[in-house]
Design a protein around this motif. Structure first.
Motif, PDB file in Angstrom:
ATOM      1  N   ARG A  95       0.805  -1.222   0.000  1.00 33.97           N
ATOM      2  CA  ARG A  95       0.000   0.000   0.000  1.00 33.97           C
ATOM      3  C   ARG A  95       0.838   1.272   0.000  1.00 33.97           C
ATOM      4  NH1 ARG A  95      -4.088   1.709   4.760  1.00 33.97           N
ATOM      5  NH2 ARG A  95      -4.800   3.622   3.826  1.00 33.97           N
ATOM      6  N   PHE A  96       1.944   1.288   0.737  1.00 35.07           N
ATOM      7  CA  PHE A  96       2.727   2.514   0.895  1.00 35.07           C
ATOM      8  C   PHE A  96       3.988   2.560   0.040  1.00 35.07           C
ATOM      9  CE2 PHE A  96       0.254   2.350   4.825  1.00 35.07           C
ATOM     10  CZ  PHE A  96      -0.299   3.611   4.798  1.00 35.07           C
ATOM     11  N   GLY A  97       4.385   1.457  -0.556  1.00 34.29           N
ATOM     12  CA  GLY A  97       5.599   1.431  -1.370  1.00 34.29           C
ATOM     13  C   GLY A  97       5.410   2.103  -2.714  1.00 34.29           C
ATOM     14  N   ARG A 143      10.030   4.969   2.373  1.00 32.00           N
ATOM     15  CA  ARG A 143      10.789   5.875   3.236  1.00 32.00           C
ATOM     16  C   ARG A 143      10.285   5.727   4.667  1.00 32.00           C
ATOM     17  NH1 ARG A 143      15.541   8.490   2.853  1.00 32.00           N
ATOM     18  NH2 ARG A 143      15.340  10.714   2.798  1.00 32.00           N
ATOM     19  N   VAL A 144      11.199   5.413   5.595  1.00 28.35           N
ATOM     20  CA  VAL A 144      10.861   5.266   7.014  1.00 28.35           C
ATOM     21  C   VAL A 144      11.857   6.094   7.810  1.00 28.35           C
ATOM     22  CG1 VAL A 144      10.583   3.671   8.939  1.00 28.35           C
ATOM     23  CG2 VAL A 144       9.969   2.940   6.632  1.00 28.35           C
ATOM     24  N   GLY A 145      11.426   7.253   8.278  1.00 27.69           N
ATOM     25  CA  GLY A 145      12.330   8.140   9.021  1.00 27.69           C
ATOM     26  C   GLY A 145      13.493   8.576   8.152  1.00 27.69           C
ATOM     27  N   ASP A 146      14.722   8.332   8.617  1.00 25.05           N
ATOM     28  CA  ASP A 146      15.922   8.692   7.870  1.00 25.05           C
ATOM     29  C   ASP A 146      16.348   7.613   6.876  1.00 25.05           C
ATOM     30  OD1 ASP A 146      16.098  11.073   9.222  1.00 25.05           O
ATOM     31  OD2 ASP A 146      17.458  10.300  10.759  1.00 25.05           O
ATOM     32  N   TYR A 147      15.611   6.534   6.795  1.00 26.44           N
ATOM     33  CA  TYR A 147      16.014   5.390   5.974  1.00 26.44           C
ATOM     34  C   TYR A 147      15.118   5.230   4.760  1.00 26.44           C
ATOM     35  CZ  TYR A 147      18.534   4.253  10.212  1.00 26.44           C
ATOM     36  OH  TYR A 147      19.358   4.307  11.292  1.00 26.44           O
ATOM     37  N   ARG A 148      15.699   4.742   3.666  1.00 31.62           N
ATOM     38  CA  ARG A 148      14.939   4.352   2.489  1.00 31.62           C
ATOM     39  C   ARG A 148      15.099   2.847   2.342  1.00 31.62           C
ATOM     40  NH1 ARG A 148      16.019   7.610  -2.523  1.00 31.62           N
ATOM     41  NH2 ARG A 148      14.510   8.948  -1.499  1.00 31.62           N
ATOM     42  N   ILE A 149      13.999   2.144   2.311  1.00 30.25           N
ATOM     43  CA  ILE A 149      14.007   0.690   2.212  1.00 30.25           C
ATOM     44  C   ILE A 149      13.686   0.312   0.772  1.00 30.25           C
ATOM     45  CG2 ILE A 149      12.911  -1.424   3.021  1.00 30.25           C
ATOM     46  CD1 ILE A 149      12.226   0.168   5.598  1.00 30.25           C
ATOM     47  N   ILE A 150      14.526  -0.531   0.185  1.00 31.92           N
ATOM     48  CA  ILE A 150      14.313  -1.052  -1.158  1.00 31.92           C
ATOM     49  C   ILE A 150      13.943  -2.519  -0.994  1.00 31.92           C
ATOM     50  CG2 ILE A 150      15.358  -1.467  -3.416  1.00 31.92           C
ATOM     51  CD1 ILE A 150      15.228   1.494  -2.698  1.00 31.92           C
ATOM     52  N   TYR A 151      12.834  -2.940  -1.620  1.00 32.46           N
ATOM     53  CA  TYR A 151      12.379  -4.309  -1.417  1.00 32.46           C
ATOM     54  C   TYR A 151      11.626  -4.814  -2.639  1.00 32.46           C
ATOM     55  CZ  TYR A 151       7.904  -2.072  -0.474  1.00 32.46           C
ATOM     56  OH  TYR A 151       6.772  -1.330  -0.581  1.00 32.46           O
ATOM     57  N   SER A 152      11.429  -6.119  -2.673  1.00 31.86           N
ATOM     58  CA  SER A 152      10.593  -6.744  -3.699  1.00 31.86           C
ATOM     59  C   SER A 152       9.605  -7.658  -2.997  1.00 31.86           C
ATOM     60  CB  SER A 152      11.449  -7.536  -4.693  1.00 31.86           C
ATOM     61  OG  SER A 152      12.116  -8.581  -4.037  1.00 31.86           O
ATOM     62  N   VAL A 177      13.721  -8.027   1.754  1.00 35.78           N
ATOM     63  CA  VAL A 177      14.367  -6.740   1.988  1.00 35.78           C
ATOM     64  C   VAL A 177      15.861  -6.938   1.830  1.00 35.78           C
ATOM     65  CG1 VAL A 177      14.780  -4.900   3.635  1.00 35.78           C
ATOM     66  CG2 VAL A 177      12.570  -6.053   3.599  1.00 35.78           C
ATOM     67  N   SER A 178      16.472  -6.156   0.942  1.00 31.27           N
ATOM     68  CA  SER A 178      17.924  -6.215   0.733  1.00 31.27           C
ATOM     69  C   SER A 178      18.556  -5.024   1.429  1.00 31.27           C
ATOM     70  CB  SER A 178      18.255  -6.165  -0.748  1.00 31.27           C
ATOM     71  OG  SER A 178      17.665  -7.262  -1.415  1.00 31.27           O
ATOM     72  N   ILE A 179      19.484  -5.294   2.328  1.00 36.29           N
ATOM     73  CA  ILE A 179      20.184  -4.222   3.052  1.00 36.29           C
ATOM     74  C   ILE A 179      21.564  -4.070   2.426  1.00 36.29           C
ATOM     75  CG2 ILE A 179      21.079  -3.486   5.266  1.00 36.29           C
ATOM     76  CD1 ILE A 179      18.875  -5.242   6.530  1.00 36.29           C
TER      77      ILE A 179
END
Length: 42
Positions: A6-8, A22-31, A39-41
């Motif tokens: 829903r939010f991606g 986007r979560v706070g100061d972080y950007r999460i890239i995922y599939s 989730v790939s870090i």
């Protein structure tokens, strides 16, 4: 928990299979693979 579908926001061009969130100061890239979120870090 945030609903990743829903939010991606989908990425474009060669990364179009990935999404970003986007979560706070972080950007999460995922599939999303059916019912599994990967989730790939880096």
């Amino acid at each position: 928990m945030i609903d990743p579908v829903r939010f991606g926001i989908p990425l474009r061009r060669t990364l179009k299979r990935l999404m970003k969130l986007r979560v706070g100061d972080y950007r999460i890239i995922y599939s999303i693979l059916k019912k599994t979120v990967v989730v790939s870090i880096i």
